[in-house]
Design an enzyme around this catalytic site. Structure first.
Site, PDB file in Angstrom:
ATOM      1  N   HIS A   8      -7.325  19.715  62.237  1.00  0.00           N
ATOM      2  CA  HIS A   8      -6.140  20.168  62.989  1.00  0.00           C
ATOM      3  C   HIS A   8      -6.527  20.644  64.394  1.00  0.00           C
ATOM      4  CE1 HIS A   8      -1.810  21.770  62.342  1.00  0.00           C
ATOM      5  NE2 HIS A   8      -2.005  21.464  63.613  1.00  0.00           N
ATOM      6  N   ILE A   9      -7.069  19.707  65.184  1.00  0.00           N
ATOM      7  CA  ILE A   9      -7.526  20.063  66.537  1.00  0.00           C
ATOM      8  C   ILE A   9      -6.826  19.228  67.614  1.00  0.00           C
ATOM      9  CG2 ILE A   9      -9.801  20.949  65.866  1.00  0.00           C
ATOM     10  CD1 ILE A   9     -10.915  18.141  66.765  1.00  0.00           C
ATOM     11  N   PHE A  50       9.653  10.397  68.434  1.00  0.00           N
ATOM     12  CA  PHE A  50       9.575   9.859  69.798  1.00  0.00           C
ATOM     13  C   PHE A  50      10.066  10.905  70.788  1.00  0.00           C
ATOM     14  CE2 PHE A  50      10.377   6.286  72.933  1.00  0.00           C
ATOM     15  CZ  PHE A  50       9.069   5.821  72.916  1.00  0.00           C
ATOM     16  N   GLU A  65      -3.465  22.419  53.890  1.00  0.00           N
ATOM     17  CA  GLU A  65      -4.632  22.746  54.717  1.00  0.00           C
ATOM     18  C   GLU A  65      -4.755  24.259  54.913  1.00  0.00           C
ATOM     19  OE1 GLU A  65      -3.312  20.513  58.277  1.00  0.00           O
ATOM     20  OE2 GLU A  65      -3.224  22.468  59.294  1.00  0.00           O
ATOM     21  N   ARG A  72       1.985  16.950  60.834  1.00  0.00           N
ATOM     22  CA  ARG A  72       1.836  18.057  59.891  1.00  0.00           C
ATOM     23  C   ARG A  72       1.475  17.514  58.521  1.00  0.00           C
ATOM     24  NH1 ARG A  72       1.398  21.061  63.418  1.00  0.00           N
ATOM     25  NH2 ARG A  72       2.456  23.030  63.838  1.00  0.00           N
TER      26      ARG A  72
HETATM   27  C1  GLV Z   1      -0.225  22.259  66.587  1.00  0.00           C
HETATM   28  O1  GLV Z   1      -0.273  21.658  65.559  1.00  0.00           O
HETATM   29  C2  GLV Z   1       0.987  22.760  67.149  1.00  0.00           C
HETATM   30  O2  GLV Z   1       2.042  22.706  66.494  1.00  0.00           O
HETATM   31  O3  GLV Z   1       0.944  23.245  68.283  1.00  0.00           O
END
Ligand code: GLV
Length: 321
Positions: free
Chosen positions: A284-285, A153, A266, A237
């Protein structure tokens, strides 16, 4: 002039900004280097702008013995062995703040896609299977009025909560340190322990950092505590979720669906995910809007300039001090 190496392609303005201070070598062809190629590419650098996909460990640091700062182009830094950097006096920086709203937008998208089966529906249509419209077609679960359980949070979690209020969601959250009453009140968010969050939430959304402590934070035991019609969303993650346990839960429909932007190991991911219709998968976008990625690259560049050109403290210092 000090030498800066950028391991992956960045925007022209990032290079222009750095070139005012440094000799800059950037992988603008965006070649996917083998490890040995990457290690030879970074040789001689005093500053390295890394991507979240670069593993920065002793081997990496040995290949760039003059390096003084690793500027990661991501808010997360679990790709970097920060202790190894600290031991060598190397500064590590990240890019907090500039991506919060963008990632929160994406979290909502992934949540809605998983709840309302948008990916599955598109595959169905594209494969020519749509013949008619009928009452029980592609039934999903509601987002409006649902209970959203946010694990984590911080800035991004709170940005998601602001959006979720607009959807009339009830918000519970769990985090290491509870936020102030004012923030809770402002965001209509109630602090609960982990078990309550898992048992009460219709959507469990993970937005916490990865560490040894959060490894497999969601595993078989936790998935078993979730409601049968609930949805798990991970935009944090890989490794926070035990992917094997999640695949089993999705296969047996012990939860309704999942939305995943990150995976254990990944970019490799279990082929079993690809066989399941009740999971929305993306590569992961979460922070990938053009303006946000421009801001992230520029933030990394500003950290390099602060330390190596101006002799100042970096703006976003990660190493414990
Ligand atoms: C993306 O996953 C970041 O940590 O910026």
């Amino acid at each position: 002039m000090k030498k800066i190496i950028i391991t992956r392609e960045v925007f022209d303005e990032t290079i222009e900004c750095l070139e005012a201070h440094f000799d800059v070598v950037s992988n603008q062809e965006d070649r996917l280097f083998r490890r040995d190629e990457l290690l030879s590419f970074i040789s001689g650098a005093e500053g390295i702008q890394t991507s979240g996909g670069d593993k920065v460990n002793d081997e990496f640091l040995d290949a760039a013995p003059q390096v003084k700062i690793i500027a990661n182009t991501a808010v997360g830094f679990n790709n970097i062995d920060v202790d190894a950097c600290s031991q060598r006096g190397i500064i590590v920086t990240n890019t907090p703040g500039v991506l919060d709203e963008c990632v929160a937008d994406y979290a909502m998208g992934l949540m809605i896609s998983a709840c309302r089966r948008i990916g599955e529906a598109e595959r169905f249509l594209r494969s020519g299977q749509w013949k008619t419209i009928y009452l029980k077609q592609m039934l999903g679960v509601d987002v409006h009025g649902a209970t959203l359980g946010l694990v984590g949070f911080g800035r991004i979690g709170q940005a998601i909560a602001r959006r979720a209020n607009g959807f009339g969601m009830r918000i519970v959250y769990h985090t290491r340190s509870r936020v102030s009453e004012d923030i809770e009140k402002d965001l209509n968010a109630t602090y609960v322990d982990k078990s309550h969050l898992l048992q009460e939430s219709d959507v469990v959304l993970l937005i916490l950092p990865y560490s040894k402590e959060t490894h497999h934070f969601i595993g078989e035991r936790e998935l078993a505590q979730m409601k049968r019609r609930s949805v798990l969303v991970n935009i944090a993650r890989g490794g926070i979720v035990d992917d094997k346990a999640l695949i089993a839960a999705l296969k047996s429909n012990s939860i309704f669906a999942a939305g995943l932007d990150v995976y254990e190991g990944e970019p490799a991911l279990s082929a079993k995910f690809l066989e399941l219709d009740n999971v929305v998968l993306s590569p992961h976008i979460g922070s990938a809007s053009e303006s946000t990625r421009r801001a992230m690259a520029m933030t990394a560049a500003k950290n390099l300039i602060a330390v190596l050109a101006n002799g100042q403290a970096p703006l976003n210092w990660v190493n414990p001090r």
